[in-house]
Design an enzyme around this catalytic site. Sequence first.
Site, PDB file in Angstrom:
ATOM      1  N   ARG A  42      -8.440   4.471   5.433  1.00 38.84           N
ATOM      2  CA  ARG A  42      -7.595   5.357   4.254  1.00 38.84           C
ATOM      3  C   ARG A  42      -6.994   6.793   4.444  1.00 38.84           C
ATOM      4  NH1 ARG A  42     -12.670   2.356   3.035  1.00 38.84           N
ATOM      5  NH2 ARG A  42     -12.815   1.502   1.355  1.00 38.84           N
ATOM      6  N   LYS A  94     -15.895   5.283   3.235  1.00 35.76           N
ATOM      7  CA  LYS A  94     -16.665   5.603   2.286  1.00 35.76           C
ATOM      8  C   LYS A  94     -17.701   4.526   2.000  1.00 35.76           C
ATOM      9  CE  LYS A  94     -14.764   4.585  -2.788  1.00 35.76           C
ATOM     10  NZ  LYS A  94     -13.186   3.345  -3.665  1.00 35.76           N
ATOM     11  N   HIS A 115      -2.032   5.882   0.577  1.00 34.15           N
ATOM     12  CA  HIS A 115      -2.359   4.459  -0.066  1.00 34.15           C
ATOM     13  C   HIS A 115      -1.570   3.802  -0.169  1.00 34.15           C
ATOM     14  CE1 HIS A 115      -6.388   3.962  -0.488  1.00 34.15           C
ATOM     15  NE2 HIS A 115      -6.263   3.026  -1.712  1.00 34.15           N
ATOM     16  N   ARG A 165      -1.500   1.324   2.464  1.00 35.42           N
ATOM     17  CA  ARG A 165      -2.897   0.223   2.929  1.00 35.42           C
ATOM     18  C   ARG A 165      -3.039  -0.570   2.427  1.00 35.42           C
ATOM     19  NH1 ARG A 165      -8.576   0.702   3.792  1.00 35.42           N
ATOM     20  NH2 ARG A 165      -9.798   0.110   2.381  1.00 35.42           N
ATOM     21  N   HIS A 180     -14.864  -3.453   2.041  1.00 36.56           N
ATOM     22  CA  HIS A 180     -14.263  -3.148   0.643  1.00 36.56           C
ATOM     23  C   HIS A 180     -15.945  -4.253   0.635  1.00 36.56           C
ATOM     24  CE1 HIS A 180     -10.103  -3.626  -0.633  1.00 36.56           C
ATOM     25  NE2 HIS A 180     -10.728  -2.401  -0.766  1.00 36.56           N
ATOM     26  N   TYR A 230      -4.857  -8.464  -3.977  1.00 34.95           N
ATOM     27  CA  TYR A 230      -3.445  -7.929  -3.864  1.00 34.95           C
ATOM     28  C   TYR A 230      -3.454 -10.014  -3.950  1.00 34.95           C
ATOM     29  CZ  TYR A 230      -5.486  -3.668  -1.718  1.00 34.95           C
ATOM     30  OH  TYR A 230      -5.627  -2.263  -1.218  1.00 34.95           O
TER      31      TYR A 230
END
Length: 347
Positions: A204, A229, A294, A297, A320, A329
């Site tokens: 990120r 995050k 982004h 990524r 995640h 994805y």
Amino acid sequence: MKWEARLIHINGESRIGVVFEKNPDTIARIRALKGSRWSYDLRIWHLPDTEEYRIRFRLKLKNELLPSEEGFQAIEKFKKYLRSKRYSENTLKTYAEALRSFLVFYNTKPITSITNEDVITYNNEYIIKNRLSASFQNQIVNAIKLFFRTIQNKEIDPELIHRPKREKKLPNVLSKEEVKQILEAPINIKHRAMLSLIYACGLRRSELLNLTLNDIDSKRNVLIIRQSKGKKDRIVPFTGKVLTLMRTYYSFYKPSYWLFEGQGKGEKYSEQSLQSVLKQSLEKTKITKPVTLHWLRHSYATHLLESGTDLRYIQELLGHNSSRTTEIYTHVSTKSLQQIKSPFDDL
């Protein structure tokens, strides 16, 4: 971005004028906002006079009332709670403004007597009536739930709160050829290193800018991403071409603490400058897509999946919490699609 907002009138229409220090990054950010325009007469950027933009730029709302004294105290208490839990300042401001909007709506009602039905009424009579966005609606719901659970010790039943349907948008993905064009565009070795590291490690924007020299473990060939995050640490592979590139970058710039420093020694590189690096790189390519950082990524994750990497590993590499986030994805990977033969080919 440092700015000053004020109400202006153009051709009899109320607009929100925004004054800021002119540079390509801030202009691009204002231009990207829906309904933004430039006034040649007033020499100012201006936006539609909506409730959402008034909240965003901290202007007085239309026909705005103030929270009750109890409401003011509750908001301050909520902000102290968020700070004690180490919420980011952006989240704190967003949640505090959302709660303020709600408590203004009920400024004559004691907070202890507010129920689920009141939240639904606010949703219908304020958010939907004023055509505020779905994302703003979700922020309001999150703030209200957290406030009542933590400050009022009272549960607001999320099943009774009407949330907007989430938009099911696919992530934007570049081809490997497009990624290569973008990464090779910068002449400056620092710019090339920053963009390359985002793609090579699936970072990120904030993760890249928060890297320090100690986060590279060249003996173990890993990059350590700290307190990202969700306040989590993770490690990602750091080998081959990217390690060679980073050594070349270091020999030129010799940063002292942050891996990527700004103009001053020991000063962290800014988000605006990083955005500008990408913009300049895109201008040197023939890519006309509205690429953001982004996208690199997203492309990293999709290219890993297409090369056969297990989805569970990709989840770990991206940091995640849920595998469902990573599964998106699978919808943009072309590996399986390319094996499907169209019946048109048999005609």
